[in-house]
Design a protein around this motif. Structure first.
Motif, PDB file in Angstrom:
ATOM      1  N   LEU A  58       6.614   0.067  -3.818  1.00 16.74           N
ATOM      2  CA  LEU A  58       6.250  -1.338  -3.698  1.00 16.74           C
ATOM      3  C   LEU A  58       7.234  -2.149  -4.526  1.00 16.74           C
ATOM      4  N   LEU A  64       2.015  -8.478  -6.964  1.00 19.21           N
ATOM      5  CA  LEU A  64       1.038  -8.314  -5.888  1.00 19.21           C
ATOM      6  C   LEU A  64      -0.375  -8.207  -6.428  1.00 19.21           C
ATOM      7  N   TYR A  68      -2.821 -10.266  -4.600  1.00 21.90           N
ATOM      8  CA  TYR A  68      -3.323  -9.462  -3.491  1.00 21.90           C
ATOM      9  C   TYR A  68      -3.724  -8.081  -3.989  1.00 21.90           C
ATOM     10  N   PRO A  70      -2.935  -4.440  -2.732  1.00 21.90           N
ATOM     11  CA  PRO A  70      -2.212  -3.628  -1.753  1.00 21.90           C
ATOM     12  C   PRO A  70      -2.966  -2.335  -1.456  1.00 21.90           C
ATOM     13  N   ALA A  93      -5.735  -0.108  -4.676  1.00 22.11           N
ATOM     14  CA  ALA A  93      -5.291  -0.939  -5.792  1.00 22.11           C
ATOM     15  C   ALA A  93      -5.515  -0.267  -7.138  1.00 22.11           C
ATOM     16  N   CYS A 137      -0.829  -2.741   3.744  1.00 21.65           N
ATOM     17  CA  CYS A 137      -1.371  -4.092   3.898  1.00 21.65           C
ATOM     18  C   CYS A 137      -1.624  -4.715   2.531  1.00 21.65           C
ATOM     19  N   HIS A 138      -1.559  -6.034   2.474  1.00 17.89           N
ATOM     20  CA  HIS A 138      -1.907  -6.792   1.282  1.00 17.89           C
ATOM     21  C   HIS A 138      -3.158  -7.609   1.592  1.00 17.89           C
ATOM     22  N   LYS A 140      -6.171 -10.361   0.176  1.00 16.36           N
ATOM     23  CA  LYS A 140      -6.616 -11.296  -0.844  1.00 16.36           C
ATOM     24  C   LYS A 140      -7.848 -10.735  -1.539  1.00 16.36           C
ATOM     25  N   ARG A 190       2.517  -5.429   5.910  1.00 19.17           N
ATOM     26  CA  ARG A 190       3.938  -5.241   5.675  1.00 19.17           C
ATOM     27  C   ARG A 190       4.553  -4.326   6.740  1.00 19.17           C
ATOM     28  N   ASP A 240       9.541  -2.595   0.557  1.00 17.86           N
ATOM     29  CA  ASP A 240       8.291  -1.826   0.591  1.00 17.86           C
ATOM     30  C   ASP A 240       8.477  -0.714   1.613  1.00 17.86           C
TER      31      ASP A 240
END
Length: 439
Positions: A58, A64, A68, A70, A93, A137-138, A140, A190, A240
């Motif tokens: 990453l 991030l 976010y 990840p 995460a 993917c990221h 929120k 991503r 990434d």
């Protein structure tokens, strides 16, 4: 609509979105690894695959985690119909946070790399019904993140080996939940790839996304992707990416049977040996019955490809005879091979020339195995060293024919017919072999 079809449609839409984003490019490409063995073809019922994440990198992991969450997700779907199972793998995460450290500043973790995580080990290659989905993917940090925590926990429970295949219902539920989560607002993908035929050649494959593109030669050293040639090569940065490795193994019946010693049928053979020791090497109906059950379990095992079923049949039969002979001081090289004559007769009367050639190969392999010296003391169980010698002798005999490397270049119908004929011949020859030795 199946769950995977739903995901495929979602990925298709996501891919269109990726393509319309300015300056974001996605690639999927093989990457050379100098110094490693050349790539091998995955031939159905003749090989195994180990799939691992060699590296998840990453480029802005620290930043991030402030904005976010990840998550890297891989799903391996094997089989078809009621026999299908889904094996999920999630790098979330919390794992990324632990890699950064509790008090990492905002810009820490740049180019964070997570290495060597195994998805599956020694999975038999069947030739159809294997699908691999990978994404980064990221998210929120909102209700989507809370849903992910529950999803990751359920996914972790579903991961297992031969004896812990996740039920189809659970696998479908998990995949459906992921689809719902990834379709929520506040999600940035991503990269994502759904591959319905991921097994062609062994080696490393790079799945990446970059706003600047990736130019120049790429290579892998110690599980890290380098960009550039020779001394000028540097680790690939500001990208990434997910580096997958597809490892090839031809047989589990190698070395000292370490790859099969934990499987249920090997435990059955240990029962055979205990019965032989109990009967002091005399032919025992109980041992015969256990050997028949052993053969049934070998052919029913989902952990084996067809060729290994044929090889293991020979290995266990040879080990049994050598243990019995040890009670008669005949365990040195050159003991009598009573079944050889019977096998020769069965070879002459085989249903097809291919079956006859396989029986001839088994006769040669067994004969060679029985000529190896048994190192274990008389009347004691077969050691791993002795198993290794027997397995090496059986392998040295080889098979009279094999499937071509270009099997996937055939039409699906021709490929299936060729596989079916080859595996039927192996099964018929193995049955003839077992009956001859247990006469």
């Amino acid at each position: 609509m199946t769950t995977l079809n739903g995901i495929a449609e979602w990925i298709s839409g996501t891919w269109e979105g990726l393509r319309t984003r300015p300056r974001l490019r996605q690639i999927y490409t093989p990457v050379a690894a100098p110094g490693e063995p050349p790539s091998s073809s995955f031939i159905p019922e003749r090989s195994y695959v180990t799939i691992r994440i060699r590296e998840l990198r990453l480029a802005e992991a620290g930043a991030l985690l402030n904005d976010y969450l990840p998550m890297c997700t891989c799903f391996l779907r094997e089989g078809a119909g009621d026999a299908a199972r889904t094996m999920p793998f999630v790098i979330g995460a919390e794992m990324i946070r632990s890699g950064l450290g509790a008090n990492a500043p905002r810009d820490a973790g740049r180019n964070l790399a997570i290495h060597d995580m195994e998805l599956v080990r020694h999975l038999p290659v069947r030739g159809q019904g294997l699908t691999l989905y990978s994404s980064l993917c990221h998210f929120k940090d909102d209700s989507v993140a809370r849903g992910l925590l529950g999803f990751a926990a359920e996914a972790a429970k579903a991961v297992g080996g031969e004896g812990l295949a996740a039920p189809v219902r659970m696998a479908g539920d998990l995949t459906g939940k992921l689809q719902t989560l990834l379709g929520s607002g506040g999600v940035e993908t991503r990269f994502a790839r759904l591959d319905g035929d991921p097994l062609r050649q062994s080696g490393h494959f790079l799945l990446a996304a970059s706003s600047e593109g990736i130019d120049g030669a790429l290579s892998v050293r110690d599980g890290i992707v380098y960009q550039g040639d020779g001394a000028a090569a540097r680790p690939l940065e500001n990208v990434d990416y997910l580096l997958l490795e597809f490892g090839h193994l031809e047989t589990l019946a190698s070395e000292d049977l370490a790859f099969v010693s934990h499987l249920p049928f090997h435990k059955r053979y240990e029962q055979v040996e205990q019965e032989i020791i109990k009967s002091q090497g005399q032919r025992s109906p109980v041992a015969d019955d256990l050997m028949i059950k052993l053969q049934q379990e070998i052919f029913a095992s989902p952990a084996l490809v067809a060729r290994d079923r044929f090889s293991l049949t020979q290995i266990y039969l040879a080990a049994r005879q050598k243990l019995e002979s040890s009670f008669k001081n005949q365990f040195a090289a050159g003991e009598k091979f009573d079944a050889g004559t019977i096998l020769w007769e069965r070879e002459r009367k085989a249903s097809t020339p291919k079956v006859g050639r396989l029986i001839a190969a088994a006769r040669g392999g067994l004969g060679q195995a029985l000529r190896t010296e048994r190192k274990a003391p008389a009347g004691t169980p077969t050691t791993m060293q002795d198993f290794a010698a027997i397995a090496a002798a059986v392998r040295a005999a080889g098979l009279p024919e094999d499937l071509p490397d270009n099997l996937f270049d055939l039409s699906e119908a021709d490929r299936d017919n060729k596989l079916e004929a080859a595996n039927l011949a192996l099964e018929t020859a193995s049955l003839a072999l077992t009956r001859a030795v247990l006469h």
